[in-house]
Motif scaffolding. Sequence first.
Motif, PDB file in Angstrom:
ATOM      1  N   LYS A 124     104.751  45.921  39.863  1.00 47.90           N
ATOM      2  CA  LYS A 124     104.632  44.989  40.660  1.00 47.90           C
ATOM      3  C   LYS A 124     103.474  45.044  41.739  1.00 47.90           C
ATOM      4  O   LYS A 124     102.929  43.797  41.810  1.00 47.90           O
ATOM      5  CB  LYS A 124     105.935  44.883  41.310  1.00 47.90           C
ATOM      6  N   ASP A 125     103.358  46.066  42.319  1.00 49.37           N
ATOM      7  CA  ASP A 125     102.246  46.234  43.407  1.00 49.37           C
ATOM      8  C   ASP A 125     102.030  47.780  43.634  1.00 49.37           C
ATOM      9  O   ASP A 125     102.733  48.371  43.285  1.00 49.37           O
ATOM     10  CB  ASP A 125     102.648  45.452  44.831  1.00 49.37           C
ATOM     11  N   GLN A 126     100.770  47.879  44.311  1.00 48.12           N
ATOM     12  CA  GLN A 126     100.445  49.348  44.625  1.00 48.12           C
ATOM     13  C   GLN A 126      99.873  49.191  46.199  1.00 48.12           C
ATOM     14  O   GLN A 126      99.126  48.381  46.392  1.00 48.12           O
ATOM     15  CB  GLN A 126      99.278  49.674  43.723  1.00 48.12           C
ATOM     16  N   HIS A 127     100.214  50.194  46.841  1.00 50.90           N
ATOM     17  CA  HIS A 127      99.887  50.440  48.192  1.00 50.90           C
ATOM     18  C   HIS A 127      99.333  51.682  48.655  1.00 50.90           C
ATOM     19  O   HIS A 127     100.109  52.444  48.378  1.00 50.90           O
ATOM     20  CB  HIS A 127     100.848  49.858  49.321  1.00 50.90           C
ATOM     21  N   PHE A 128      97.966  52.182  48.694  1.00 49.61           N
ATOM     22  CA  PHE A 128      97.628  53.188  48.663  1.00 49.61           C
ATOM     23  C   PHE A 128      96.758  53.477  49.999  1.00 49.61           C
ATOM     24  O   PHE A 128      95.759  52.456  50.437  1.00 49.61           O
ATOM     25  CB  PHE A 128      96.644  53.628  47.547  1.00 49.61           C
ATOM     26  N   MET A 129      96.794  54.536  50.601  1.00 51.19           N
ATOM     27  CA  MET A 129      95.862  55.134  51.742  1.00 51.19           C
ATOM     28  C   MET A 129      94.901  55.683  51.115  1.00 51.19           C
ATOM     29  O   MET A 129      94.877  56.516  50.105  1.00 51.19           O
ATOM     30  CB  MET A 129      96.413  56.245  52.358  1.00 51.19           C
ATOM     31  N   LEU A 130      93.520  55.219  51.106  1.00 52.13           N
ATOM     32  CA  LEU A 130      92.247  55.788  50.586  1.00 52.13           C
ATOM     33  C   LEU A 130      91.334  56.058  51.558  1.00 52.13           C
ATOM     34  O   LEU A 130      91.254  55.328  52.683  1.00 52.13           O
ATOM     35  CB  LEU A 130      92.016  54.791  49.479  1.00 52.13           C
ATOM     36  N   GLN A 131      90.164  56.587  51.414  1.00 50.53           N
ATOM     37  CA  GLN A 131      89.135  56.494  51.935  1.00 50.53           C
ATOM     38  C   GLN A 131      88.569  55.277  52.291  1.00 50.53           C
ATOM     39  O   GLN A 131      88.337  54.266  51.264  1.00 50.53           O
ATOM     40  CB  GLN A 131      87.742  57.410  51.365  1.00 50.53           C
ATOM     41  N   LYS A 132      88.031  54.737  53.486  1.00 50.16           N
ATOM     42  CA  LYS A 132      87.724  53.515  53.731  1.00 50.16           C
ATOM     43  C   LYS A 132      86.546  52.891  52.881  1.00 50.16           C
ATOM     44  O   LYS A 132      86.473  51.737  52.332  1.00 50.16           O
ATOM     45  CB  LYS A 132      87.439  53.386  55.167  1.00 50.16           C
ATOM     46  N   GLU A 133      85.792  53.816  52.872  1.00 49.19           N
ATOM     47  CA  GLU A 133      84.636  53.380  51.800  1.00 49.19           C
ATOM     48  C   GLU A 133      84.716  52.831  50.357  1.00 49.19           C
ATOM     49  O   GLU A 133      84.402  52.251  49.632  1.00 49.19           O
ATOM     50  CB  GLU A 133      83.546  54.635  51.745  1.00 49.19           C
ATOM     51  N   VAL A 134      85.840  53.683  49.845  1.00 53.37           N
ATOM     52  CA  VAL A 134      86.345  53.442  48.534  1.00 53.37           C
ATOM     53  C   VAL A 134      87.268  51.947  48.576  1.00 53.37           C
ATOM     54  O   VAL A 134      86.973  51.431  47.565  1.00 53.37           O
ATOM     55  CB  VAL A 134      87.437  54.441  48.055  1.00 53.37           C
ATOM     56  N   VAL A 135      87.996  51.827  49.535  1.00 54.54           N
ATOM     57  CA  VAL A 135      88.469  50.578  49.683  1.00 54.54           C
ATOM     58  C   VAL A 135      87.504  49.347  49.678  1.00 54.54           C
ATOM     59  O   VAL A 135      87.855  48.300  49.073  1.00 54.54           O
ATOM     60  CB  VAL A 135      89.623  50.292  50.786  1.00 54.54           C
ATOM     61  N   GLN A 136      86.385  49.664  50.582  1.00 52.09           N
ATOM     62  CA  GLN A 136      85.246  48.456  50.658  1.00 52.09           C
ATOM     63  C   GLN A 136      84.856  48.161  49.329  1.00 52.09           C
ATOM     64  O   GLN A 136      84.514  47.045  48.893  1.00 52.09           O
ATOM     65  CB  GLN A 136      84.205  48.907  51.530  1.00 52.09           C
ATOM     66  N   TYR A 147      79.456  46.139  46.148  1.00 50.07           N
ATOM     67  CA  TYR A 147      79.838  45.707  44.644  1.00 50.07           C
ATOM     68  C   TYR A 147      79.144  46.683  43.668  1.00 50.07           C
ATOM     69  O   TYR A 147      78.246  46.780  43.552  1.00 50.07           O
ATOM     70  CB  TYR A 147      79.647  44.235  44.706  1.00 50.07           C
ATOM     71  N   GLY A 148      80.170  46.986  42.726  1.00 52.43           N
ATOM     72  CA  GLY A 148      79.708  47.804  41.686  1.00 52.43           C
ATOM     73  C   GLY A 148      80.880  48.202  40.669  1.00 52.43           C
ATOM     74  O   GLY A 148      81.757  47.252  40.353  1.00 52.43           O
ATOM     75  N   ARG A 149      80.576  49.195  39.819  1.00 50.62           N
ATOM     76  CA  ARG A 149      81.562  49.373  38.589  1.00 50.62           C
ATOM     77  C   ARG A 149      83.097  49.607  39.065  1.00 50.62           C
ATOM     78  O   ARG A 149      83.821  49.060  38.527  1.00 50.62           O
ATOM     79  CB  ARG A 149      81.054  50.640  37.977  1.00 50.62           C
ATOM     80  N   LEU A 150      83.319  50.057  40.145  1.00 51.28           N
ATOM     81  CA  LEU A 150      84.714  50.130  40.705  1.00 51.28           C
ATOM     82  C   LEU A 150      85.302  48.830  40.885  1.00 51.28           C
ATOM     83  O   LEU A 150      86.423  48.495  40.590  1.00 51.28           O
ATOM     84  CB  LEU A 150      84.874  51.158  41.815  1.00 51.28           C
ATOM     85  N   SER A 151      84.292  48.043  41.664  1.00 54.64           N
ATOM     86  CA  SER A 151      84.764  46.708  41.988  1.00 54.64           C
ATOM     87  C   SER A 151      85.270  45.751  40.743  1.00 54.64           C
ATOM     88  O   SER A 151      86.212  45.250  40.868  1.00 54.64           O
ATOM     89  CB  SER A 151      83.802  45.747  42.846  1.00 54.64           C
ATOM     90  N   VAL A 152      84.467  45.856  39.875  1.00 56.23           N
ATOM     91  CA  VAL A 152      84.711  45.001  38.365  1.00 56.23           C
ATOM     92  C   VAL A 152      85.955  45.774  37.774  1.00 56.23           C
ATOM     93  O   VAL A 152      86.850  44.808  37.351  1.00 56.23           O
ATOM     94  CB  VAL A 152      83.315  44.971  37.548  1.00 56.23           C
ATOM     95  N   MET A 153      85.905  47.136  37.523  1.00 53.28           N
ATOM     96  CA  MET A 153      86.956  47.623  36.702  1.00 53.28           C
ATOM     97  C   MET A 153      88.221  47.553  37.419  1.00 53.28           C
ATOM     98  O   MET A 153      89.375  47.785  36.624  1.00 53.28           O
ATOM     99  CB  MET A 153      86.570  49.136  36.456  1.00 53.28           C
ATOM    100  N   SER A 179      89.834  55.825  57.059  1.00 52.58           N
ATOM    101  CA  SER A 179      90.470  55.779  55.813  1.00 52.58           C
ATOM    102  C   SER A 179      91.122  54.286  55.964  1.00 52.58           C
ATOM    103  O   SER A 179      90.984  53.570  57.012  1.00 52.58           O
ATOM    104  CB  SER A 179      91.731  56.395  55.941  1.00 52.58           C
ATOM    105  N   ALA A 180      91.684  53.747  54.818  1.00 50.29           N
ATOM    106  CA  ALA A 180      92.159  52.200  54.998  1.00 50.29           C
ATOM    107  C   ALA A 180      93.337  52.301  53.886  1.00 50.29           C
ATOM    108  O   ALA A 180      93.386  52.941  52.963  1.00 50.29           O
ATOM    109  CB  ALA A 180      91.080  51.353  54.410  1.00 50.29           C
TER     110      ALA A 180
END
Length: 256
Positions: A124-136, A147-153, A179-180
Amino acid sequence: MRHVARKRFGQHFLADGSVIDAIVAAIDPRPGQAIVEIGPGLGAMTNPLVERCGRLTVIELDRDLARRLRERPELQVIESDVLRVDFTALAASEPMPLRVVGNLPYNISTPILFHLLASAGVIKDQHFMLQKEVVQRMAASPGVKDYGRLSVMLQWRYDIESVLDVSPEAFEPPPRVDSAVVRMLPYPVAPAVAPALLGELVAVAFSQRRKLLRHTLGRWLEVRGFGGAFDTQRRAEEVPVAQYVALAIEIGGTPT
């Protein structure tokens, strides 16, 4: 007994009560929901989550922590590397889609996100604490540097939103990065594209970010005998997610 954070597991335990409250409020757990927490650690989020939903499935690799968690009858404990957990099979035992949450180990956060992609249809949904740079990077739009491979995938399958910034001081021990918390909502209907083909296409496109796509993706398309129309006089970061997906479908990508 005091638990010493283990570096090899990337352990940084949430310790700021106001941050924990804000995260739980963003998740908004309800009684009876099928919630799975990845990396419960010392229970900072586990405790308020289980208070509101009544029961919880937790995935913990650290055997000492898993042993402590098994003492609690309201918890179903899966002692395992999360990358080995079949979330589709886990969802089959529940009457409703999974809600997946967690303070993910930053050193393997991207592999975890890609592992969960295969089970997006039962989540249904996912909520994760991650490195802020990764979330961006996850939430980035075309044309910006993140914007890159992670964004698209991830964006082809999820609506992604950064919901909360968290400073290092909220953790014990504090990480060296900001973090974010990110919210990921799987789209109800997935595009009819083969994920493996899309992944290969996107990896090729972003393999040389500074070059025009005719040097990378254009050559890849030529080898495949692609005769359709796709503008390769752009850089990879200028192409919207929907156009990558449409291209993968056009060259024959069907779900497998």
